[in-house]
Design an enzyme around this catalytic site. Structure first.
Site, PDB file in Angstrom:
ATOM      1  N   SER A   1       0.691  -1.309   0.086  1.00  9.52           N
ATOM      2  CA  SER A   1       0.115   0.093  -0.036  1.00  9.52           C
ATOM      3  C   SER A   1       0.790   1.433  -0.005  1.00  9.52           C
ATOM      4  O   SER A   1       0.459   2.360   0.085  1.00  9.52           O
ATOM      5  CB  SER A   1      -1.066   0.082   1.288  1.00  9.52           C
ATOM      6  OG  SER A   1      -0.317  -0.233   2.334  1.00  9.52           O
TER       7      SER A   1
ATOM      8  N   ASN B   1      -1.836  -2.337  13.123  1.00  9.44           N
ATOM      9  CA  ASN B   1      -3.347  -1.993  13.134  1.00  9.44           C
ATOM     10  C   ASN B   1      -3.810  -0.831  13.966  1.00  9.44           C
ATOM     11  O   ASN B   1      -4.589  -0.353  13.195  1.00  9.44           O
ATOM     12  CB  ASN B   1      -4.070  -3.454  13.609  1.00  9.44           C
ATOM     13  CG  ASN B   1      -3.663  -4.928  13.003  1.00  9.44           C
ATOM     14  OD1 ASN B   1      -3.141  -4.575  11.985  1.00  9.44           O
ATOM     15  ND2 ASN B   1      -3.909  -5.772  13.517  1.00  9.44           N
TER      16      ASN B   1
ATOM     17  N   THR C   1     -40.915  25.522 -10.016  1.00  6.13           N
ATOM     18  CA  THR C   1     -41.390  24.210  -9.577  1.00  6.13           C
ATOM     19  C   THR C   1     -41.568  23.600 -10.560  1.00  6.13           C
ATOM     20  O   THR C   1     -42.085  23.965 -11.676  1.00  6.13           O
ATOM     21  CB  THR C   1     -42.491  24.156  -8.756  1.00  6.13           C
ATOM     22  OG1 THR C   1     -43.637  24.652  -9.309  1.00  6.13           O
ATOM     23  CG2 THR C   1     -42.119  25.108  -7.359  1.00  6.13           C
ATOM     24  N   HIS C   2     -41.254  22.114 -10.633  1.00  6.94           N
ATOM     25  CA  HIS C   2     -41.141  21.350 -12.026  1.00  6.94           C
ATOM     26  C   HIS C   2     -40.588  21.975 -13.059  1.00  6.94           C
ATOM     27  O   HIS C   2     -41.058  21.675 -14.427  1.00  6.94           O
ATOM     28  CB  HIS C   2     -42.593  20.985 -12.184  1.00  6.94           C
ATOM     29  CG  HIS C   2     -43.441  20.678 -11.066  1.00  6.94           C
ATOM     30  ND1 HIS C   2     -43.488  19.485 -10.386  1.00  6.94           N
ATOM     31  CD2 HIS C   2     -44.250  21.323 -10.230  1.00  6.94           C
ATOM     32  CE1 HIS C   2     -44.293  19.357  -9.648  1.00  6.94           C
ATOM     33  NE2 HIS C   2     -44.759  20.659  -9.354  1.00  6.94           N
TER      34      HIS C   2
ATOM     35  N   SER D   1     -15.100  25.057 -27.793  1.00 12.26           N
ATOM     36  CA  SER D   1     -15.267  23.660 -28.668  1.00 12.26           C
ATOM     37  C   SER D   1     -14.024  23.551 -29.649  1.00 12.26           C
ATOM     38  O   SER D   1     -13.812  24.661 -30.175  1.00 12.26           O
ATOM     39  CB  SER D   1     -16.667  23.474 -29.310  1.00 12.26           C
ATOM     40  OG  SER D   1     -16.596  22.682 -30.265  1.00 12.26           O
TER      41      SER D   1
ATOM     42  N   LYS E   1     -18.799  28.500 -29.316  1.00 12.79           N
ATOM     43  CA  LYS E   1     -19.073  27.633 -28.019  1.00 12.79           C
ATOM     44  C   LYS E   1     -18.249  28.409 -27.052  1.00 12.79           C
ATOM     45  O   LYS E   1     -17.043  28.397 -26.754  1.00 12.79           O
ATOM     46  CB  LYS E   1     -18.996  26.174 -28.105  1.00 12.79           C
ATOM     47  CG  LYS E   1     -19.866  25.760 -28.882  1.00 12.79           C
ATOM     48  CD  LYS E   1     -21.182  25.503 -28.542  1.00 12.79           C
ATOM     49  CE  LYS E   1     -21.290  24.020 -27.631  1.00 12.79           C
ATOM     50  NZ  LYS E   1     -22.601  23.890 -27.146  1.00 12.79           N
TER      51      LYS E   1
ATOM     52  N   ASN F   1     -18.328  26.811 -23.008  1.00 12.99           N
ATOM     53  CA  ASN F   1     -19.007  25.629 -22.377  1.00 12.99           C
ATOM     54  C   ASN F   1     -18.687  25.507 -20.730  1.00 12.99           C
ATOM     55  O   ASN F   1     -17.552  25.879 -20.539  1.00 12.99           O
ATOM     56  CB  ASN F   1     -18.396  24.221 -22.649  1.00 12.99           C
ATOM     57  CG  ASN F   1     -18.781  24.003 -24.171  1.00 12.99           C
ATOM     58  OD1 ASN F   1     -19.928  24.301 -24.629  1.00 12.99           O
ATOM     59  ND2 ASN F   1     -18.124  23.195 -24.860  1.00 12.99           N
TER      60      ASN F   1
ATOM     61  N   GLU G   1     -19.987  21.327 -14.999  1.00 12.89           N
ATOM     62  CA  GLU G   1     -20.550  19.913 -15.364  1.00 12.89           C
ATOM     63  C   GLU G   1     -19.404  18.756 -14.983  1.00 12.89           C
ATOM     64  O   GLU G   1     -19.940  17.922 -14.537  1.00 12.89           O
ATOM     65  CB  GLU G   1     -20.368  20.147 -16.916  1.00 12.89           C
ATOM     66  CG  GLU G   1     -21.486  20.820 -17.695  1.00 12.89           C
ATOM     67  CD  GLU G   1     -21.275  20.726 -19.046  1.00 12.89           C
ATOM     68  OE1 GLU G   1     -20.464  20.041 -19.661  1.00 12.89           O
ATOM     69  OE2 GLU G   1     -21.801  21.735 -19.659  1.00 12.89           O
TER      70      GLU G   1
ATOM     71  N   TYR H   1      -9.109  -6.701  13.035  1.00 12.46           N
ATOM     72  CA  TYR H   1      -8.661  -6.173  11.920  1.00 12.46           C
ATOM     73  C   TYR H   1      -8.501  -7.382  10.883  1.00 12.46           C
ATOM     74  O   TYR H   1      -8.296  -8.648  10.900  1.00 12.46           O
ATOM     75  CB  TYR H   1      -7.217  -5.516  12.263  1.00 12.46           C
ATOM     76  CG  TYR H   1      -6.519  -5.468  11.034  1.00 12.46           C
ATOM     77  CD1 TYR H   1      -6.790  -4.041  10.453  1.00 12.46           C
ATOM     78  CD2 TYR H   1      -5.622  -5.982  10.096  1.00 12.46           C
ATOM     79  CE1 TYR H   1      -6.090  -3.555   9.465  1.00 12.46           C
ATOM     80  CE2 TYR H   1      -5.157  -5.633   8.829  1.00 12.46           C
ATOM     81  CZ  TYR H   1      -5.334  -4.401   8.619  1.00 12.46           C
ATOM     82  OH  TYR H   1      -4.847  -3.844   7.302  1.00 12.46           O
TER      83      TYR H   1
ATOM     84  N   GLN I   1      -7.159  -2.410   4.350  1.00 15.32           N
ATOM     85  CA  GLN I   1      -6.107  -1.498   3.558  1.00 15.32           C
ATOM     86  C   GLN I   1      -6.647  -0.573   2.212  1.00 15.32           C
ATOM     87  O   GLN I   1      -6.175   0.177   1.921  1.00 15.32           O
ATOM     88  CB  GLN I   1      -4.921  -2.430   3.318  1.00 15.32           C
ATOM     89  CG  GLN I   1      -3.942  -1.695   2.439  1.00 15.32           C
ATOM     90  CD  GLN I   1      -2.455  -2.552   2.209  1.00 15.32           C
ATOM     91  OE1 GLN I   1      -1.812  -2.989   3.266  1.00 15.32           O
ATOM     92  NE2 GLN I   1      -2.571  -3.251   1.350  1.00 15.32           N
TER      93      GLN I   1
ATOM     94  N   LYS J   1      -8.353   3.187   2.007  1.00 14.53           N
ATOM     95  CA  LYS J   1      -7.399   4.621   1.764  1.00 14.53           C
ATOM     96  C   LYS J   1      -7.856   5.479   0.364  1.00 14.53           C
ATOM     97  O   LYS J   1      -8.283   6.615   0.344  1.00 14.53           O
ATOM     98  CB  LYS J   1      -6.148   4.434   1.826  1.00 14.53           C
ATOM     99  CG  LYS J   1      -5.675   4.123   3.425  1.00 14.53           C
ATOM    100  CD  LYS J   1      -4.305   3.613   3.789  1.00 14.53           C
ATOM    101  CE  LYS J   1      -4.176   2.836   5.074  1.00 14.53           C
ATOM    102  NZ  LYS J   1      -5.086   1.609   5.068  1.00 14.53           N
TER     103      LYS J   1
HETATM  104  N1  ARG Z   1      -1.056  -1.179   5.549  1.00 15.48           N
HETATM  105  C1  ARG Z   1      -2.071  -1.827   6.381  1.00 15.48           C
HETATM  106  C2  ARG Z   1      -3.408  -1.140   6.391  1.00 15.48           C
HETATM  107  O1  ARG Z   1      -3.474  -0.226   5.608  1.00 15.48           O
HETATM  108  C3  ARG Z   1      -1.470  -1.568   8.086  1.00 15.48           C
HETATM  109  C4  ARG Z   1      -2.131  -2.532   8.807  1.00 15.48           C
HETATM  110  C5  ARG Z   1      -1.478  -4.028   8.536  1.00 15.48           C
HETATM  111  N2  ARG Z   1      -1.838  -4.949   9.262  1.00 15.48           N
HETATM  112  C6  ARG Z   1      -1.808  -6.238   9.243  1.00 15.48           C
HETATM  113  N3  ARG Z   1      -2.212  -6.933  10.064  1.00 15.48           N
HETATM  114  N4  ARG Z   1      -1.315  -6.621   8.056  1.00 15.48           N
HETATM  115  O2  ARG Z   1      -4.480  -1.575   6.843  1.00 15.48           O
END
Ligand code: ARG
Length: 474
Positions: free
Chosen positions: A37, A124, A169-170, A291, A297, A299, A304, A331, A336, A339
């Site tokens: 990660s 964790n 409205t509408h 455009s 144009k 835009n 949008e 956990y 992971q 994120k």
């Molecule tokens: N990179 C992990 C996460 O984002 C960190 C925690 C990892 N813990 C584990 N028991 N493998 O969750």
């Protein structure tokens, strides 16, 4: 022939080294990439260091590590912070995530003290702490940006407290409203969004550290001390819950989805108002594009795109909800995956709000076109009905009489205000010579002078109230 030989240390990749003697074969490059990660969680680095420093300070205070260890850790972390800021830190995929990358470098820099840092904690509770620290900062920033946008809306609203456009409205002309009143509707929505985030922040700002892997730790840790050092309001009261739930992040994503929903509604109006068919406003050129084929144009790309980006923010919410559902305590590595969507949500909301605050401030209002549109579509029909009611006519009868008048106007191709008193009297005898005062657009809006109404005086008051609420944002 079966290879019974144990792999030598040199056959292990760096990651296997990180897990020590427990493993007998290295992971493939694909699995390494799949499970790592660091490419995205390295943005948590400064919060990871902040959390580690507080943890180390606490370990020293309860005498689990020596004062010298703490000093070494602080020295090492100062250097690591500096390397990261300077873009000189070498992030290794082999070390999986932000936590192991920083810890490994710390050990390189300060030796044994670095190896002692992870006493009484786990990645964790560490990652849960990092996310909460990061999210708290994001929330604070987004609340400020919501206030900045509200400031821009209220400023334009004050200038246009008397500018009249048709309220719909509408998507049909309903009653005249002031442009200021219309903009302040969004200021209200964004105000609720800010208070939703402030409420979410209360649950974000609780410390998971100390939960360790899932069951707590046998070391005599001082969790309130760590909470105080990191500015948390309290500590998570159950270690299993602390490391596993991401409901605080889901709440943030839900609040963000609502922000983008409001942005998207507003965008829809900006696009419509800017359409040459409607012609109520013009957006500054820097928020629009041309455009490649049609030279005429201009835009409204920014609104949008904002309307479109609402999709990804909604998607991130559903993604996180789905990630969480079905996870047993405590956990699981599933987490992971929390994120990227979370980061993307914060980035999208932040950028959108910055751009919108600027864009709103530069809206060019085409008041004549707004007025002309309000004059079409019998926007004051309700005012005529109310006029009759005030002369003792039951509302339903008044409604019916005005409906007849509207029909006649439609046939003649004119507005109610174009009919003479005599012509109007045909629809109801209670109509007198003072009727035209209520048939004008100004009369109509001025009459709605109660709290929450569109009367210019009320709109000015409401705009000033918003401006005083958000003063700190500017
Ligand atoms: N990179 C992990 C996460 O984002 C960190 C925690 C990892 N813990 C584990 N028991 N493998 O969750």
């Amino acid at each position: 022939m079966k290879n019974t030989q144990k792999p030598t240390q040199s056959q292990f990749d760096k990651k296997a080294e990180a897990w020590s003697a427990r493993f007998s074969e290295p992971v493939s490059d694909l699995v390494k990439r799949y499970t790592a990660s660091v490419d995205f969680d390295k943005r948590l680095a400064m919060f990871d260091i902040q959390g580690s420093l507080a943890h180390a300070e606490m370990l020293a205070s309860v005498k689990v590590i020596a004062p010298q260890d703490l000093a070494d850790i602080q020295r090492g972390m100062a250097q690591i912070s500096q390397e990261i800021s300077a873009g000189q830190f070498e992030w290794l995929l082999d070390l999986e995530d932000v936590h192991l990358n920083i810890e490994k470098r710390l050990v390189e820099l300060v030796g044994d003290a670095g190896k002692r840092l992870h006493t009484g904690r786990s990645r964790n509770d560490q990652v849960a702490t990092d996310i909460r620290l990061w999210l708290r900062a994001e929330i604070d920033q987004i609340i400020e940006l919501l206030n900045l946008l509200r400031h821009a809306l209220a400023t334009v609203a004050l200038t246009h407290a008397e500018t009249i456009l048709p309220g719909f409205t509408h998507l049909q002309v309903a009653q005249p409203v002031t442009f200021g009143h219309h903009l302040l509707a969004y200021a209200e929505m964004f105000g609720r969004d800010a208070s939703r985030l402030a409420d979410c922040r209360k649950r974000v700002n609780i410390l998971p550290l100390g939960a360790a892997a899932l069951a707590g730790t046998s070391f005599p840790i001082d969790r309130p001390m760590v909470a105080t050092l990191l500015g948390f309001d309290d500590v998570c009261r159950n270690s299993l819950d602390a490391v596993s739930d991401r409901d605080f992040a889901i709440e943030f994503c839900a609040a963000s989805a609502l922000i983008m929903t409001h942005i998207s509604r507003f965008s829809e109006e900006l696009v419509m108002w800017m359409s040459p068919r409607v012609g109520f406003i013009d957006l500054a050129d820097r928020f629009c594009t041309g455009s490649s084929i049609m030279p005429q144009k201009k835009n409204p790309d920014v609104p949008e795109l904002a309307r479109g980006k609402t999709g990804r923010v909604n998607g991130n919410l559903v993604g996180l909800l789905t990630l969480m559902k079905g996870q047993p305590l405590a956990y699981n590595k599933d987490n992971q995956e929390d994120k990227e969507g979370l980061f993307d949500t914060a980035d999208t909301v932040r950028d959108t709000l910055i751009i919108f605050a600027d864009m709103v401030g530069g809206i060019r209002v085409k008041a004549d076109n707004m007025r002309a549109a309000a004059l079409q579509g019998f926007a004051t029909a309700t005012d005529l009905a109310d006029y009759l009611v005030k002369r003792g006519v039951p509302f339903r009868d008044a409604h019916e009489a005005v409906a007849h008048a509207v029909r006649e106007c439609e046939q003649k191709g004119c507005d109610l205000a174009d009919l003479s008193v005599e012509e109007l009297k045909k629809f109801h005898p209670s109509i007198e010579s003072d009727v035209h005062a209520v048939l004008t657009l100004e009369g109509s809006v001025a009459a709605r002078a109660h709290i929450g109404g569109t009367a210019p005086a009320r709109v000015k008051e409401a705009a000033l109230k918003v401006l005083s609420e958000v003063q700190s944002a500017v």
